[in-house]
Design an enzyme around this catalytic site. Structure first.
Site, short mmCIF file in Angstrom:
data_model
loop_
_atom_site.label_atom_id
_atom_site.label_comp_id
_atom_site.label_asym_id
_atom_site.label_seq_id
_atom_site.Cartn_x
_atom_site.Cartn_y
_atom_site.Cartn_z
N HIS A 1 -65.39 -55.54 29.40
CA HIS A 1 -64.78 -55.06 30.63
C HIS A 1 -64.13 -53.71 30.36
O HIS A 1 -63.44 -53.54 29.35
CB HIS A 1 -63.72 -56.05 31.13
CG HIS A 1 -62.84 -55.50 32.19
ND1 HIS A 1 -61.52 -55.18 31.98
CD2 HIS A 1 -63.10 -55.22 33.50
CE1 HIS A 1 -60.99 -54.72 33.10
NE2 HIS A 1 -61.93 -54.73 34.03
N GLU B 1 -69.27 -62.31 38.31
CA GLU B 1 -68.11 -62.10 37.42
C GLU B 1 -66.84 -62.67 38.05
O GLU B 1 -66.62 -62.52 39.26
CB GLU B 1 -67.96 -60.59 37.19
CG GLU B 1 -66.90 -60.21 36.18
CD GLU B 1 -66.96 -58.73 35.87
OE1 GLU B 1 -65.91 -58.14 35.58
OE2 GLU B 1 -68.08 -58.16 35.91
N ASP C 1 -69.14 -59.08 41.38
CA ASP C 1 -67.83 -59.40 40.80
C ASP C 1 -66.88 -59.82 41.91
O ASP C 1 -66.60 -59.05 42.83
CB ASP C 1 -67.30 -58.15 40.08
CG ASP C 1 -65.98 -58.38 39.36
OD1 ASP C 1 -65.43 -59.50 39.42
OD2 ASP C 1 -65.48 -57.42 38.73
N LYS D 1 -68.50 -55.11 43.95
CA LYS D 1 -67.40 -56.03 44.22
C LYS D 1 -67.71 -56.83 45.48
O LYS D 1 -68.14 -56.28 46.49
CB LYS D 1 -66.09 -55.26 44.40
CG LYS D 1 -65.67 -54.44 43.17
CD LYS D 1 -65.26 -55.33 42.02
CE LYS D 1 -64.75 -54.50 40.86
NZ LYS D 1 -64.20 -55.33 39.78
N GLU E 1 -61.95 -60.70 31.30
CA GLU E 1 -61.00 -59.59 31.39
C GLU E 1 -59.57 -60.08 31.61
O GLU E 1 -58.62 -59.38 31.28
CB GLU E 1 -61.39 -58.63 32.51
CG GLU E 1 -61.20 -59.15 33.91
CD GLU E 1 -61.66 -58.17 34.98
OE1 GLU E 1 -60.79 -57.50 35.57
OE2 GLU E 1 -62.87 -58.08 35.22
N ASP F 1 -61.61 -57.59 26.77
CA ASP F 1 -60.86 -56.49 27.35
C ASP F 1 -59.93 -55.97 26.25
O ASP F 1 -59.23 -56.75 25.61
CB ASP F 1 -60.04 -56.99 28.56
CG ASP F 1 -59.22 -55.88 29.20
OD1 ASP F 1 -59.58 -55.44 30.30
OD2 ASP F 1 -58.20 -55.49 28.61
#
Length: 449
Positions: A356, A277, A251, A223, A306, A329
């Site tokens: 996801h 992402e 992400d 992240k 997602e 998702d």
């Protein structure tokens, strides 16, 4: 006569279930700093005693709002014959998403669509249990014409028609049994996000990288997005831990403006991420297209989906070459029926699907979808992976299982969505045993609104 022909749906029940993951920063990212992984959990009961379970994922507050939406839709499901639904699933899906008054507060997006997903996921779980098959095998065993009949093609025929969808599925019939055997023998490749939550310390990230390398993982997601220099340090930390032969994905969870995303990712390009992402607003199709074009010379793809609201938005992302990795998702859009449409469009437009799965029950569900894709549609695992996070699996009766960094193909009937009774009793919000304990101890303060 089908097993569902004499079954009437007598009840649609819902629960607001929440786990206190914010206490350990599990799930934390640039946008969602303190998530409590949660779900609306739906049970559909029939006159013959058969039942199906489905869920839609949330981050804590607001789960009660989704539950109200589920309750508002009960009248569209209760009293229906299960066989009538399954034999006309595409028609039923449109009825559920097009009720003339409820549609106004969607349409086909947001809270109402999360509720649709929970209901639809429960219906597929019911159908698979009645057929005594896991959902991935139920989907794989459906004839192309039958599978395509479950999809509402409204708004997407400019990209794919029913006839084209049937033809894509028929092309993959050869070798199908061999791919089923391969799945059962070897599973499906996974990558992990568990090493990279934004709230984790450097030492914890190092330890987790070692742990998941030892488990055989070769792809890791981090992240990013709060602080550029910190992102550079953490990317270097992970590269030092996993080496350069393994894959790194990053992400941003929607935190940047478009131009900011381009410049930020360029500053991280030396770490060779496979993708960035959700670099910007999940609704900004043209923004994602601009980012994709700018990063293409750096061989960094854009992954998103997602938070993509419905098949129409996916259609435009795919048309605009705004995603190089399509992230369906299992609970964001309207359940399996609509997700199948996205897989078919992605197949036609040659975009890889990498689901996801960061949330309660998402690993359990998306494994079925990606395994069906391998068996019946794409026919390949190449450059495709399923996200894996190691949280809440112990709450399920048939949890997702990963061995040697591969998802083990589910064999139990259903969609792997049935929770243990203890999970419901402990984490029902706000009166579950664990929540009442945490309120009493002052760990959390209950605020109804």
């Amino acid at each position: 006569m089908s097993k569902s022909s004499q079954l009437t749906i007598i009840a649609v029940e819902g629960e607001d279930l929440r786990w206190p993951t914010s206490l350990g920063s599990h799930g934390s990212d640039a946008m969602h700093t303190d998530p409590d992984y949660s779900c609306v959990y739906v049970t559909i009961r029939t006159s013959g005693g058969a039942y199906g379970n489905g869920l839609t994922f949330t981050c804590g507050r607001g789960t009660d709002v989704v539950l109200l939406a589920v309750r508002s839709m009960k009248f569209l499901v209760e009293g229906k014959n299960a066989d009538d639904i399954f034999s006309n699933f595409g028609t039923f899906w449109r009825q559920l998403t097009s009720e003339s008054q409820l549609r106004w507060i969607g349409p086909e997006k947001g809270v109402t669509h999360l509720a649709v997903a929970a209901i639809i996921n429960a219906l597929w779980d019911l159908w698979a249990k009645l057929e005594n098959k896991p959902v991935w095998r139920l989907l794989a065993d459906l004839e192309p014409e039958v599978l395509v009949s479950t999809i509402d093609f409204r708004y997407i025929t400019d990209v794919i028609t029913k006839e084209e969808a049937i033809e894509l599925l028929k092309k993959q019939k050869a070798g199908k049994e061999a791919r089923i055997k391969d799945l059962l023998d070897n599973g499906y490749p996974a990558y992990t996000t568990q090493v990279g939550w934004l709230g984790y310390s450097d030492d914890r990230i190092r330890d987790l990288c070692k742990e998941y390398l030892d488990k055989g993982f070769t792809a890791f997601k981090l992240k990013v997005g709060r602080d550029l220099e910190n992102d550079r340090l953490r990317c270097r930390l992970i590269r030092d831990a996993i080496g350069w032969e393994n894959k790194l994905m990053i992400d941003a969870n929607q935190i940047w403006d478009v131009d900011q995303a381009i410049e930020w990712v360029k500053q991280l390009a030396e770490f060779k991420p496979l993708w960035i992402e959700e670099p910007t607003s999940p609704d900004d199709i043209l923004g994602h297209a601009k980012i994709s074009e700018a990063l293409r010379p750096l061989k960094i793809g854009v992954a998103t989906g997602e938070m993509c609201a419905n098949r129409v938005m996916f259609k435009q992302f795919l048309q605009a070459d705004a995603m190089q990795f399509c992230q369906i998702d299992s609970a964001r859009i309207g359940g399996i029926n609509e997700i199948l449409a996205v897989y078919l469009m992605a197949m036609k437009l040659n975009v890889r699907v990498c689901p996801h799965a960061g949330g309660v029950g998402l690993c359990e569900m998306v494994q079925h979808l990606q395994m069906w894709d391998y068996v019946s549609l794409s026919g390949t695992k190449e450059d495709r992976v399923i996200e894996f996070i190691d949280q809440q699996h112990d709450q399920f009766i048939n949890p997702a299982t990963v061995k040697n960094a591969c998802y083990v193909a589910p064999r139990a009937p259903g969609y792997s969505t049935e929770l243990k009774q203890s999970a419901i009793e402990n984490y029902r919000y706000p009166h579950g045993k664990e929540w009442e304990r945490m309120f009493a101890e002052g760990i959390f303060q209950y605020n109804k609104y």
